[in-house]
Write an enzyme that holds these catalytic residues in place. Structure first.
Site, mmCIF file in Angstrom:
data_model
loop_
_atom_site.group_PDB
_atom_site.id
_atom_site.type_symbol
_atom_site.label_atom_id
_atom_site.label_comp_id
_atom_site.label_asym_id
_atom_site.label_seq_id
_atom_site.Cartn_x
_atom_site.Cartn_y
_atom_site.Cartn_z
ATOM 1 C CB SER A 90 -2.436 -1.213 0.734
ATOM 2 O OG SER A 90 -1.531 -1.165 -0.356
ATOM 3 C CE LYS A 160 -3.822 -2.945 -3.455
ATOM 4 N NZ LYS A 160 -3.933 -2.271 -2.139
#
Length: 304
Positions: A90, A160
């Protein structure tokens, strides 16, 4: 040269015991007979002629050294820095699956909060990882996790990029860039071939205080804030759940790199306060007039 001494003849050095007393030599500090065949005395001296304890063998010191090393490792893991492994794609291409990153855990202890552009590790805020398999652990991994050299297999943490912080307005229309407080982001870190948000447009949303909005760099392969706006947290990550900022890729060696904040987050006017500046300046300019007018009227009545 002493008075009366013959040229070329050196007098023996005198010790502090007085004239005529020969000074101690290195060999004279050892007990027992002197000579090349005399047994060596390994007992250390304290410099004043008294004997001290013999030095302990290294193997006896080793357990203490191990304990000290473990304590230091635990302190470092708890308060300073911890290693985390990247389990997914990701955050490509910034981070690859299997990379080890070092996370700064010290600055949050001093009240520092995540800033725009930082890559952060945070605890799962609302079952974002539900359904994800938990990797099996072993004794070696459990030990390395205990001392902070590897993440625990039981921890549910994510990594993230922080896009917006408390007070910011964030949005992204299909085909367009991500905007923070009306400023378009130039995002060279996005995975090649990905769009900014075409798979999941969003906003505009105002980030609550004490929360952050996060997105993965591999936008089309990241279940980030965009996909959790219906959760109890509305897609926002509580600052209290942030473990720390990832500062460096430490492993593998050929991928060593600092994780710096991209320049786009430093552009002028991106701060939430900047969007309020015109109104604030107008209010500041009007305030003296409002305060001056009543005083003027009151002064006129008093004069009359």
């Amino acid at each position: 040269m002493a008075a009366g001494a013959r040229p070329g003849h050196e007098e023996p050095a005198e010790s502090s015991d007085g004239p005529g007393q020969p000074a101690d030599t290195v060999a004279g500090t050892l007990d027992g007979p002197l000579g090349p065949d005399a047994p060596a005395d390994t007992t250390a001296t304290d410099g004043g002629g008294g004997k001290t304890r013999k030095q302990r063998p290294f193997w006896k010191e080793l357990p203490l050294l191990i304990v000290v090393a473990l304590v230091l490792a635990l302190l470092i893991k708890t308060f300073l820095v911890q290693a985390f492994s990247i389990p997914s794609d990701s955050m490509q291409d910034t981070l690859q699956r299997g990379d080890r990153v070092l996370v700064d855990k010290l600055t949050p202890w001093f009240g520092s909060e995540p800033e725009r552009g930082e890559v952060v590790v945070f605890h799962d805020p609302a079952a974002w990882l539900a359904g994800e398999p938990t990797p099996e652990s072993n004794v070696v991994q459990d030990f390395l996790s205990f001392i902070g050299l590897m993440p625990s297999a039981e921890e549910k943490d994510l990594i993230k990029r922080t896009i917006a912080v408390g007070g910011d307005t964030v949005e992204c229309a299909k085909g367009g860039p991500v905007e923070v407080n009306g400023k378009a982001l130039d995002e060279p870190y996005i995975f090649p071939g990905n769009s900014a948000c075409d798979d999941k447009p969003f906003g505009p949303f105002t980030v609550p205080e004490g929360k952050i909005w996060v997105m993965g760099d591999h936008r089309q392969d990241s279940s980030d804030s965009r996909y959790h706006t219906d959760d109890v947290t509305k897609g926002f990550v509580p600052v209290d759940d942030v473990v720390g900022r990832a500062v460096v890729v430490a492993w593998p060696v050929d991928r060593w790199a600092m994780l710096s904040v991209p320049d786009t987050f430093d552009q002028s006017g991106i701060g939430a306060a900047a969007g309020l500046a015109p109104g604030a300046l107008g209010l500041a300019g009007a305030l003296p007039l409002v305060l001056w007018r009543p005083r003027r009227l009151t002064g006129g009545r008093t004069a009359g």
